[in-house]
Design a protein around this motif. Structure first.
Motif, PDB file in Angstrom:
ATOM      1  N   LEU A  99      82.136 -60.510  60.706  1.00 28.20           N
ATOM      2  CA  LEU A  99      82.460 -61.105  62.000  1.00 28.20           C
ATOM      3  C   LEU A  99      81.240 -60.936  62.904  1.00 28.20           C
ATOM      4  O   LEU A  99      80.688 -59.847  63.006  1.00 28.20           O
ATOM      5  N   GLN A 100      80.840 -62.025  63.558  1.00 27.62           N
ATOM      6  CA  GLN A 100      79.671 -61.980  64.430  1.00 27.62           C
ATOM      7  C   GLN A 100      80.122 -62.018  65.890  1.00 27.62           C
ATOM      8  O   GLN A 100      80.847 -62.934  66.299  1.00 27.62           O
ATOM      9  N   VAL A 101      79.697 -61.019  66.671  1.00 29.00           N
ATOM     10  CA  VAL A 101      80.135 -60.896  68.067  1.00 29.00           C
ATOM     11  C   VAL A 101      78.937 -60.577  68.952  1.00 29.00           C
ATOM     12  O   VAL A 101      77.923 -60.036  68.472  1.00 29.00           O
ATOM     13  N   PRO A 102      79.012 -60.879  70.256  1.00 31.13           N
ATOM     14  CA  PRO A 102      77.941 -60.480  71.178  1.00 31.13           C
ATOM     15  C   PRO A 102      77.924 -58.974  71.372  1.00 31.13           C
ATOM     16  O   PRO A 102      78.944 -58.292  71.228  1.00 31.13           O
ATOM     17  N   GLY A 103      76.776 -58.449  71.703  1.00 30.56           N
ATOM     18  CA  GLY A 103      76.617 -57.003  71.801  1.00 30.56           C
ATOM     19  C   GLY A 103      77.406 -56.345  72.908  1.00 30.56           C
ATOM     20  O   GLY A 103      77.723 -55.155  72.817  1.00 30.56           O
ATOM     21  N   ASP A 104      77.752 -57.106  73.965  1.00 33.05           N
ATOM     22  CA  ASP A 104      78.485 -56.488  75.070  1.00 33.05           C
ATOM     23  C   ASP A 104      79.993 -56.552  74.911  1.00 33.05           C
ATOM     24  O   ASP A 104      80.741 -56.108  75.787  1.00 33.05           O
ATOM     25  N   GLN A 105      80.461 -57.072  73.794  1.00 32.51           N
ATOM     26  CA  GLN A 105      81.904 -57.141  73.579  1.00 32.51           C
ATOM     27  C   GLN A 105      82.471 -55.735  73.369  1.00 32.51           C
ATOM     28  O   GLN A 105      81.877 -54.932  72.644  1.00 32.51           O
ATOM     29  N   PRO A 106      83.608 -55.406  73.980  1.00 33.17           N
ATOM     30  CA  PRO A 106      84.210 -54.079  73.771  1.00 33.17           C
ATOM     31  C   PRO A 106      84.505 -53.822  72.299  1.00 33.17           C
ATOM     32  O   PRO A 106      84.920 -54.742  71.575  1.00 33.17           O
ATOM     33  N   LEU A 107      84.307 -52.599  71.894  1.00 36.45           N
ATOM     34  CA  LEU A 107      84.514 -52.249  70.489  1.00 36.45           C
ATOM     35  C   LEU A 107      85.948 -52.520  70.057  1.00 36.45           C
ATOM     36  O   LEU A 107      86.187 -53.007  68.942  1.00 36.45           O
ATOM     37  N   ARG A 115      89.686 -55.550  66.733  1.00 39.63           N
ATOM     38  CA  ARG A 115      90.904 -56.369  66.658  1.00 39.63           C
ATOM     39  C   ARG A 115      90.614 -57.710  66.013  1.00 39.63           C
ATOM     40  O   ARG A 115      91.355 -58.170  65.133  1.00 39.63           O
ATOM     41  N   ARG A 116      89.532 -58.346  66.423  1.00 38.99           N
ATOM     42  CA  ARG A 116      89.188 -59.657  65.860  1.00 38.99           C
ATOM     43  C   ARG A 116      88.836 -59.543  64.375  1.00 38.99           C
ATOM     44  O   ARG A 116      89.185 -60.406  63.577  1.00 38.99           O
ATOM     45  N   ALA A 117      88.136 -58.471  64.010  1.00 38.03           N
ATOM     46  CA  ALA A 117      87.777 -58.284  62.605  1.00 38.03           C
ATOM     47  C   ALA A 117      89.025 -58.120  61.741  1.00 38.03           C
ATOM     48  O   ALA A 117      89.117 -58.688  60.635  1.00 38.03           O
ATOM     49  N   GLN A 118      90.006 -57.366  62.243  1.00 41.16           N
ATOM     50  CA  GLN A 118      91.250 -57.192  61.496  1.00 41.16           C
ATOM     51  C   GLN A 118      92.022 -58.510  61.413  1.00 41.16           C
ATOM     52  O   GLN A 118      92.601 -58.844  60.381  1.00 41.16           O
ATOM     53  N   GLU A 119      92.014 -59.243  62.506  1.00 35.39           N
ATOM     54  CA  GLU A 119      92.735 -60.512  62.553  1.00 35.39           C
ATOM     55  C   GLU A 119      92.132 -61.529  61.595  1.00 35.39           C
ATOM     56  O   GLU A 119      92.839 -62.292  60.936  1.00 35.39           O
ATOM     57  N   ALA A 154      87.873 -59.564  58.320  1.00 36.10           N
ATOM     58  CA  ALA A 154      86.444 -59.324  58.101  1.00 36.10           C
ATOM     59  C   ALA A 154      86.221 -57.839  57.863  1.00 36.10           C
ATOM     60  O   ALA A 154      86.801 -56.999  58.559  1.00 36.10           O
ATOM     61  N   GLY A 155      85.389 -57.521  56.892  1.00 38.34           N
ATOM     62  CA  GLY A 155      85.160 -56.118  56.557  1.00 38.34           C
ATOM     63  C   GLY A 155      84.019 -55.483  57.327  1.00 38.34           C
ATOM     64  O   GLY A 155      83.829 -54.269  57.263  1.00 38.34           O
ATOM     65  N   SER A 156      83.234 -56.296  58.045  1.00 36.53           N
ATOM     66  CA  SER A 156      82.101 -55.768  58.808  1.00 36.53           C
ATOM     67  C   SER A 156      81.913 -56.580  60.078  1.00 36.53           C
ATOM     68  O   SER A 156      82.439 -57.695  60.202  1.00 36.53           O
ATOM     69  N   ILE A 157      81.134 -56.013  60.993  1.00 35.56           N
ATOM     70  CA  ILE A 157      80.878 -56.657  62.276  1.00 35.56           C
ATOM     71  C   ILE A 157      79.374 -56.707  62.509  1.00 35.56           C
ATOM     72  O   ILE A 157      78.678 -55.698  62.361  1.00 35.56           O
ATOM     73  N   LEU A 158      78.880 -57.884  62.855  1.00 34.40           N
ATOM     74  CA  LEU A 158      77.478 -58.079  63.181  1.00 34.40           C
ATOM     75  C   LEU A 158      77.321 -58.325  64.676  1.00 34.40           C
ATOM     76  O   LEU A 158      78.149 -59.002  65.295  1.00 34.40           O
TER      77      LEU A 158
END
Length: 362
Positions: free
Chosen positions: A248-256, A261-265, A268-272
């Motif tokens: 899952l690709q997210v902006p750096g300022d997004q809350p952990l 939550r989005r990765a689980q939804e 996705a097994g990892s977050i970039l």
């Protein structure tokens, strides 16, 4: 001590022990042909030790040059207590090349020995004649003994090349050559006793000690080769593409908390973490996420638990087996970003997933 053709030549401190031993052991022979030298007897012995190890260096240089001819990078040449070793990055990819790289060293030693043997009749008698005779003998012995068919000797690699050619299986060939090395170790250990039983002459304690050292060197080297071959047999099951996690690709300022939550939804097994240009700049550490309490996650930006992607953390998604492991070893990390040939993101490779896959293949 310097470089040869851009290759670092290293000398371990254990070589000094050898130089002293050689000086002491050949002192009686030097005293016999050049009496009255006094302390210079041992200086002459040390000079012979240097000449002998220059011969060993030529042996190793021949390995290095042949490896380079086949396109294999050579890291260094090291002289040590029992001779020398050429550190080559990678291995020959065919039995023929394995044979060429391996056999050239012993042949070089034999050639050096023959040259000194041919010089012997025209060498003035005395100390110089003794040196030429001993160098001829030593190099011929080194050349012949190195052809003993057992790893870690050059002859073991020659045997490996032959078995590899016959079976098409380089790992089986390594195991066979490793067992050859174990047999050679047992033979080396029993040689002093066997010689004493055959000749009836008592064997010196120093001969038993030397035999034990050589046997230990051969046994440990052979065992390491066998273990390595068994491990490398299992490496082809490790394919980066099959072990990758969806990212899952997210902006750096997004809350952990939101990123998790989005990765689980999205399963996705990892977050970039994306940079301002929209490209991945960091990968979130799973260990850091698990170590962060749930109540703190809404207040922590995802970038604070991410590792910046250095050049060594970008791997090709098509890597399989040993090339994959080597790429990971060059830059140890817990996560790697897998890229397609066109540079697009395929997924994230987690080191723990690789370890588990390897364990299952055991």
């Amino acid at each position: 001590m310097g470089q040869v053709g851009g290759i670092d030549v290293l000398v371990r401190s254990s070589w000094l022990i050898v130089a002293v031993l050689i000086s002491v052991l050949i002192a009686p022979a030097i005293e016999q042909v050049a009496p009255g030298l006094g302390a210079w007897t041992y200086v002459a012995g040390g000079a012979f030790a240097v000449l002998l190890y220059l011969s060993v260096l030529l042996h190793e240089i021949s390995h290095a040059l042949m490896a380079r001819r086949y396109g294999l990078p050579v890291r260094s040449i090291t002289l040590h207590f029992l001779g020398g070793v050429t550190e080559i990055d990678g291995e020959p990819d065919t039995p023929g090349r394995e044979f060429g790289v391996s056999v050239v060293g012993p042949l070089t030693s034999v050639a050096i020995g023959l040259v000194f043997l041919l010089l012997l009749p025209v060498t003035p008698s005395g100390l110089l004649e003794l040196a030429v005779e001993m160098l001829a003998t030593a190099n011929l012995i080194v050349g012949v003994l190195n052809l003993v068919p057992g790893l870690p000797l050059d002859g073991g690699r020659v045997l490996r090349a032959g078995v590899w050619k016959a079976t098409g299986d380089p790992h089986r060939a390594t195991i066979v050559a490793g067992w050859g090395g174990r047999v050679a170790a047992v033979a080396a250990l029993g040689y002093p006793l066997g010689r004493e039983l055959v000749t009836g002459q008592p064997t010196l304690i120093s001969d038993y000690v030397l035999a034990l050292v050589i046997a230990a060197f051969l046994w440990s080297g052979a065992t390491a080769a066998i273990v390595s071959a068994k491990v490398r047999r299992r490496l082809p099951v490790l394919a980066a593409r099959q072990l990758a996690r969806r990212a899952l690709q997210v902006p750096g300022d997004q809350p952990l908390s939101e990123a998790v939550r989005r990765a689980q939804e999205e399963r996705a097994g990892s977050i970039l973490v994306l940079g301002q240009d929209g490209r991945p700049t960091a990968v979130v550490s799973e260990a850091a996420v698990l170590a962060t309490p749930d109540e703190r996650r809404p207040w922590i930006p995802v970038s604070s638990v991410a590792r910046t992607l250095q050049p060594g953390l970008f791997l090709a998604a098509d890597l399989v087996g040993e090339p994959l492991i080597r790429a990971m070893q060059r830059t140890p990390a817990s996560e790697y970003l897998l890229l397609e040939p066109d540079g697009t993101v395929y997924g994230v490779l987690v080191t723990e997933d690789v370890d588990r896959a390897f364990a299952r293949a055991a």
